[in-house]
Every structure is written in C-alpha cells, then in structure tokens.
Design an enzyme around this catalytic site. Structure first.
Site, short mmCIF file in Angstrom:
data_model
loop_
_atom_site.label_atom_id
_atom_site.label_comp_id
_atom_site.label_asym_id
_atom_site.label_seq_id
_atom_site.Cartn_x
_atom_site.Cartn_y
_atom_site.Cartn_z
CG HIS A 1 2.16 -12.23 6.60
ND1 HIS A 1 2.50 -11.80 5.33
CD2 HIS A 1 3.42 -12.91 6.95
CE1 HIS A 1 3.71 -12.46 5.01
NE2 HIS A 1 4.28 -12.96 6.04
CB ILE B 1 -0.92 0.10 1.22
CG1 ILE B 1 -1.80 -1.20 1.32
CG2 ILE B 1 -1.73 1.34 1.41
CD1 ILE B 1 -2.90 -1.44 0.19
C1 GAR Z 1 -3.93 -15.80 2.73
O1 GAR Z 1 -3.32 -16.98 3.42
C2 GAR Z 1 -3.22 -14.68 3.33
O2 GAR Z 1 -2.65 -14.69 4.79
C3 GAR Z 1 -1.90 -14.46 2.39
O3 GAR Z 1 -2.52 -14.74 1.02
C4 GAR Z 1 -3.49 -15.71 1.45
C5 GAR Z 1 -4.81 -15.21 0.58
O4 GAR Z 1 -5.70 -16.28 0.61
N1 GAR Z 1 -1.29 -13.15 2.58
C6 GAR Z 1 -0.24 -12.80 2.33
O5 GAR Z 1 0.73 -13.68 1.91
C7 GAR Z 1 0.36 -11.19 2.62
N2 GAR Z 1 1.54 -11.02 2.53
P1 GAR Z 1 -7.01 -16.22 0.06
O6 GAR Z 1 -7.12 -15.51 -1.24
O7 GAR Z 1 -7.64 -17.51 -0.20
O8 GAR Z 1 -8.07 -15.19 1.21
#
Ligand code: GAR
Length: 189
Positions: free
Chosen positions: A111, A95
C-alpha cells in the site's frame, strides 16, 4: 526443496508484478510465479504477463451472482496451480471470507502510504492533500479490513516542498519495486 508458489493479484498497470517477475528472473526472489490473477480483463498488467509468459486468468465480479461465487472460482484456479501465497500488487478489491479462510496469513498486500495513515483509494493523493511531509510504503498481511492487517515492512518517503503528485508517485513506486520482492522473500521462506 520445492519452491513456494505465488499468485500475484493485480488490477492495473502491473509495475509491481513486473518488479516481482524480474526479481525472480535475477534469482533475488526464490519462488515460482504460478500465475497472475486480475479482476480487470482490460488491465495493462495482462500485456506484461503475456510478454513474460506468465500464466494468467481474468475473473470479472459481474459474471458471478455473489462475491463468494467469484472468489470460489478464483480459489479453484489457485488450487489447480497449487498456489501457496497470494501477493496483492495493486489489486483494488477487498478480499472476502472465501479467500481469507483458504489462505489464512498467506495473503500480503502493498500500500502506498505509511499505514494506518491514508488507507483505501488514492493514498498518494490523500497524503498530498493532507500536506504531510513524510509518507511511504507499507507491506502488510491481509485481513477482512481495508488495509488493516499486521504490518510486515515500511519505508518512509520525504515529500519536498516543491514536489507534485506525479513525482511523489514515482518516488513511491521506486521504493515499492525494491521493497516488495525483498519482503516477499523474507515472508515466504
Ligand atoms: C501501487 O502503488 C500499490 O501500492 C497500489 O496500487 C499501485 C499499483 O501499481 N495499491 C493500493 O493502492 C492498494 N490499496 P502497479 O499496478 O503499477 O503495480
């Protein structure tokens, strides 16, 4: 009293968006899901938003001259929906100052690691590669850094010796889907 309005930002499959949507439907999370914002026009999360009748908007960075222009367009959309909080749920982009200034301390992220360990991309793979026995989930305020903002909530996950990355991802996502709606509720009220 009027309910706080949230916008969920997502780039991928949207299982966390879905968990937030369902928690609102069940009355466990009390807010208005005003809209979904994605930076990936072909993201699976759009199909989920369509199925759920959530308003959505896709913005592609490459359509704008600068990231500030991109974020200004997003900001205009957020303002037109009177959004109070930005909830990042698998939004794979930093962001920038435009949104950070407009939504100071009103942006939170989830995260899949125990920050400050394993920030950035593929946190689950990083934990697996490092051979740690415990990893987990962190929810934090967003600042200008990569997964560096003040931590709001964390939950650990044990990695058993016969685990694999897919199993770990399932364990982590199960926790995310519970912890994120609960934590959003605490933060926005
Ligand atoms: C989730 O596990 C979230 O924690 C991660 O992406 C995935 C999205 O899953 N986020 C990151 O890695 C941010 N740095 P989703 O699209 O099924 O919600």
């Amino acid at each position: 009293m009027t309910k706080p309005k949230i916008a969920v930002f997502a780039s991928g499959s949207g299982s966390n968006y879905q968990a937030i949507f369902e928690a609102i439907e069940k009355g466990e999370l009390i807010c208005d899901l005003a809209l979904l914002i994605t930076d990936q026009p072909s993201a699976k999360v759009i199909e989920k938003a369509q199925d759920n009748n959530t308003a959505y908007a896709a913005f592609q960075l490459s359509d704008y001259a600068t990231k500030a222009d991109f974020e200004s367009a997003v900001l205009e959309q957020l303002r037109s929906y009177k959004v109070d909080w930005i909830i990042l749920a698998g939004y794979m982009r930093l962001i920038g100052p435009t949104l950070l200034q407009a939504y100071e301390r009103k942006i939170i992220n989830i995260h899949p690691s125990l920050l400050p360990a394993f920030p950035g991309l593929d946190a689950i793979g990083q934990a697996f590669q490092a051979g740690v026995k415990v990893t987990g989930v962190t929810i934090h305020y967003v600042d200008e850094g990569m997964d560096t903002g003040k931590i709001i909530a964390q939950e650990p996950v044990r990695i058993s010796s016969n685990s694999n990355k897919q199993h770990l991802q399932e364990q982590i996502q199960r926790i995310e889907h519970q912890l994120y709606p609960e934590t959003i509720q605490q933060v926005i009220t």
